[in-house]
Design a protein around this motif. Structure first.
Motif, short mmCIF file in Angstrom:
data_model
loop_
_atom_site.label_atom_id
_atom_site.label_comp_id
_atom_site.label_asym_id
_atom_site.label_seq_id
_atom_site.Cartn_x
_atom_site.Cartn_y
_atom_site.Cartn_z
N TYR A 1 -5.58 -9.74 -6.44
CA TYR A 1 -6.57 -10.30 -5.51
C TYR A 1 -7.98 -9.81 -5.80
N VAL A 2 -8.14 -9.00 -6.82
CA VAL A 2 -9.46 -8.44 -7.16
C VAL A 2 -9.81 -8.83 -8.59
N ALA B 1 -1.88 -0.58 -7.65
CA ALA B 1 -2.79 -1.32 -8.53
C ALA B 1 -2.22 -2.66 -8.96
N MET C 1 -7.24 -2.49 4.23
CA MET C 1 -6.37 -1.67 3.38
C MET C 1 -7.22 -0.88 2.40
N VAL D 1 -8.36 0.51 -0.81
CA VAL D 1 -8.11 0.08 -2.19
C VAL D 1 -7.64 1.23 -3.06
N ASP E 1 -0.37 -4.65 -7.39
CA ASP E 1 -0.44 -5.62 -6.31
C ASP E 1 -1.90 -5.95 -5.98
N ARG E 2 -2.73 -4.92 -5.88
CA ARG E 2 -4.15 -5.13 -5.57
C ARG E 2 -4.83 -5.98 -6.64
N LEU F 1 -10.29 -3.25 1.89
CA LEU F 1 -10.23 -4.69 1.66
C LEU F 1 -9.24 -5.25 2.69
N GLY G 1 -11.21 -0.14 -7.21
CA GLY G 1 -10.01 0.69 -7.22
C GLY G 1 -9.82 1.49 -8.48
N ARG H 1 -1.99 -11.92 0.84
CA ARG H 1 -3.29 -12.14 0.22
C ARG H 1 -4.40 -11.83 1.22
N MET I 1 0.84 -1.20 0.00
CA MET I 1 0.00 0.00 0.00
C MET I 1 0.87 1.24 0.00
N TRP J 1 -3.86 1.43 -2.39
CA TRP J 1 -3.12 0.19 -2.62
C TRP J 1 -2.58 0.19 -4.04
#
Length: 596
Positions: free
Chosen positions: A409-410, A403, A396, A398, A405-406, A393, A382, A329, A1, A401
């Protein structure tokens, strides 16, 4: 983040690049100094030939002088080559460093401002790079050294020096006048041309609708307005600049004749030699060359300056792209705290949205058209940043965070499927480098989405090229492949915006199965849908009404509450605070499914 305060303290990518580019300034100064000093060769050779060779009739002196002059000219040519290569290297390096930042900025801007899709920052970067690698920059590098030539002319004779200096001042004034009278029309022409480009790109992007509905002629008329304006302002700038350039060329010729005439007068008065007369003419031509070149290349200079200002406005807000440390995760807990989203003018699209979902829960997001469902989905994914509040999430934010990395998981399936030119496997893998491990995940995602058999039936299977925006696929096929892309990597959070809008019964059944499998693996799911066979499977429902949270709770509670309101609508058809008839109709379908 990414911490906001840290991001604000980091220098922008453009400032960092320009700071590093300053390392090239010192060698450029030295190369330019050497080139301009060696340009005295012609004048000095002329003087020595007149004074030493012709006077002494010495062939040896002529040979030595000629060899020395040839060596100086070869050295000057080598310095020119090195300077040109250095400028080209700086331009290429700048492009390599800034292009990723500008593309990122363009994507983020387009995501936050729908309909404002543009690649202008990249075109601006190309314009600045081309300026660095073209002769347009040479007047800037050579202008400071003109003083050397004026000083040399003064040493030959003060009268010749004052004539050359006054002529240089007049030419410089003409260059300033050229900038003043062409600045506004060139800027207006550039802005109008960009508006014309936007309209033309929109017409090309929607060519199917344009052709089918006969919209080409009115669109052409609409496009011609900014195009004609751009042409008119361009012609005006060209006329003004052309007049200045023509006068400058004439004045330059007159000045050349004047210095020869004055030199001849001084020769007749025995105050100068013929060599000084010729050398002064050569030196004056070199001293005034940067001013003449500046007038000729002024349009390119102004364009590069305007492009750089636009780059400052874009890249000046973004730090340079750096690798981010991966976060663990998330489990899929979603918390929305007082989300607010406003549009220009102060009107709110969303206001006061609060809810919480535990890992593995499925929530339906419903409401009439324009209620803000898609806007909320974009914030949760995001893609957009809220005006106020936070979407978390696993604790954290979004929006803060990173992008890249996020995104691991999205999973997100937007209303507009937004596939890209490439193969089906590349699109599902989100254009990660394909290898056996990645391809295994691609096949798994396709099987979860129920599209594996469909893909195998295509001419080249997963290697099938789908064209720009998935042009060779039907709407339902694009949507199912988009679902597989959203499921790729077993995301912790899955956001589906109208995932069944283009699906037939087979595709919709596959979607229901995919949602069930994802739920079983503790994936948190948020879906925007109205069809009862999907909404009836959810755990919770959030009802939006004109951007505000109307109802939130377990599915049965919301169904019952909406049924009560629906019955009131029958007796109070004009009640402004009650759901629209469209929502009421959906509620009746929900009740029928529930009772069945």
């Amino acid at each position: 983040m990414i911490n906001t305060a840290t991001q604000q303290q980091q220098p922008s990518a453009l400032l960092a690049v320009m700071k590093e580019a300053k390392r090239a300034i010192k060698p450029l100064i030295w190369f330019s100094a050497g080139i301009n000093v060696l340009m005295l060769t012609g004048a000095l050779y002329m003087l020595q030939v007149y004074h030493r060779v012709l006077g002494s009739h010495s062939l040896e002196t002529l040979v030595v002088l000629s060899l020395m002059a040839a060596g100086a000219l070869m050295t000057m040519a080598a310095l020119e080559v090195v300077r040109g290569r250095l400028l080209a290297t700086v331009g290429t390096w700048m492009n390599a460093r800034l292009a990723p930042v500008l593309l990122t900025a363009s994507v983020e801007y387009a995501a936050s401002a729908p309909g404002q899709v543009t690649a202008r920052p990249l075109r601006d970067l190309d314009q600045v790079r081309n300026f660095f690698t073209s002769p347009s920059i040479f007047p800037i590098l050579d202008a400071p050294w003109s003083l050397i030539f004026f000083a040399a002319i003064f040493l030959m004779h003060p009268w010749l020096g004052w004539l050359a200096l006054c002529g240089g001042i007049v030419l410089f004034a003409l260059a300033l006048l050229n900038e003043y009278i062409t600045r506004k029309p060139l800027a207006e022409s550039g802005n109008a041309q960009m508006r014309a480009y936007v309209k033309a790109e929109a017409a090309i992007r929607n060519a199917e609708v344009v052709q089918a509905m006969g919209m080409l002629k009115p669109l052409l008329e609409n496009w011609k307005v900014p195009q004609d304006q751009a042409n008119k302002r361009q012609v005006l700038a060209a006329r003004r600049g052309g007049a200045i350039s023509a006068f400058a060329r004439s004045f330059r010729q007159a000045l050349q004749m004047a210095i020869l005439g004055l030199g001849a007068y001084l020769v007749l008065q025995n105050e100068a030699s013929g060599g000084i007369m010729i050398a002064a003419s050569i030196l004056m031509g070199r001293a005034l060359a940067p001013v003449e070149q500046a007038i000729a290349t002024w349009k390119a200079t102004v364009g590069a300056r305007a492009a750089y200002k636009r780059l400052v406005a874009i890249a000046g807000q973004y730090p340079e792209i750096k690798p981010v440390l991966p976060m663990p995760r998330p489990k899929g807990k979603v918390e929305v705290e007082n989300i607010t989203l406003g549009r220009q003018g102060g009107e709110h699209i969303l206001k006061g949205i609060n809810f919480q979902l535990m890992p593995g829960e499925v929530m339906a997001l419903i409401g009439q058209s324009g209620a803000g469902k898609t806007s909320l989905a974009r914030i949760l994914a995001g893609a957009w940043r809220p005006s106020g509040g936070r979407a978390l999430l696993d604790g954290m934010d979004v929006a803060q965070w990173a992008a890249e990395d996020r995104g691991k998981y999205v999973g997100y399936l937007p209303q507009d499927i937004e596939l890209f030119a490439g193969t089906i496997a590349e699109n599902i893998a989100r254009f990660a480098p394909l290898n056996p491990v990645v391809f295994k995940h691609v096949v798994r995602a396709s099987q979860l989405a129920g599209v594996h058999e469909l893909i195998k039936g295509l001419p080249k299977g997963y290697a099938t090229e789908i064209g720009e925006a998935g042009a060779i696929l039907s709407g339902g096929q694009r949507q199912r492949i988009g679902l597989a892309r959203a499921l790729y990597g077993d995301p912790a959070l899955l956001i589906l915006d109208e995932p069944n809008s283009n699906l037939d019964k087979e595709g919709e059944d596959a979607l229901v199965v995919a949602i069930g499998i994802a739920k079983a693996t503790k994936t948190t799911i948020i879906l925007i849908a109205h069809r009862p066979n999907i909404v009836a499977k959810v755990d919770r429902i959030l009802v939006l009404n004109r951007g505000q949270q109307d109802l939130f709770g377990p599915r049965d509670y919301v169904f019952n509450e909406l049924a009560i309101r629906a019955s009131k609508v029958a007796h109070m058809p004009n009640a402004p605070q009650l759901p629209t008839l469209e929502v009421v109709k959906d509620v009746k379908e929900f009740k029928e499914v529930k009772e069945a």
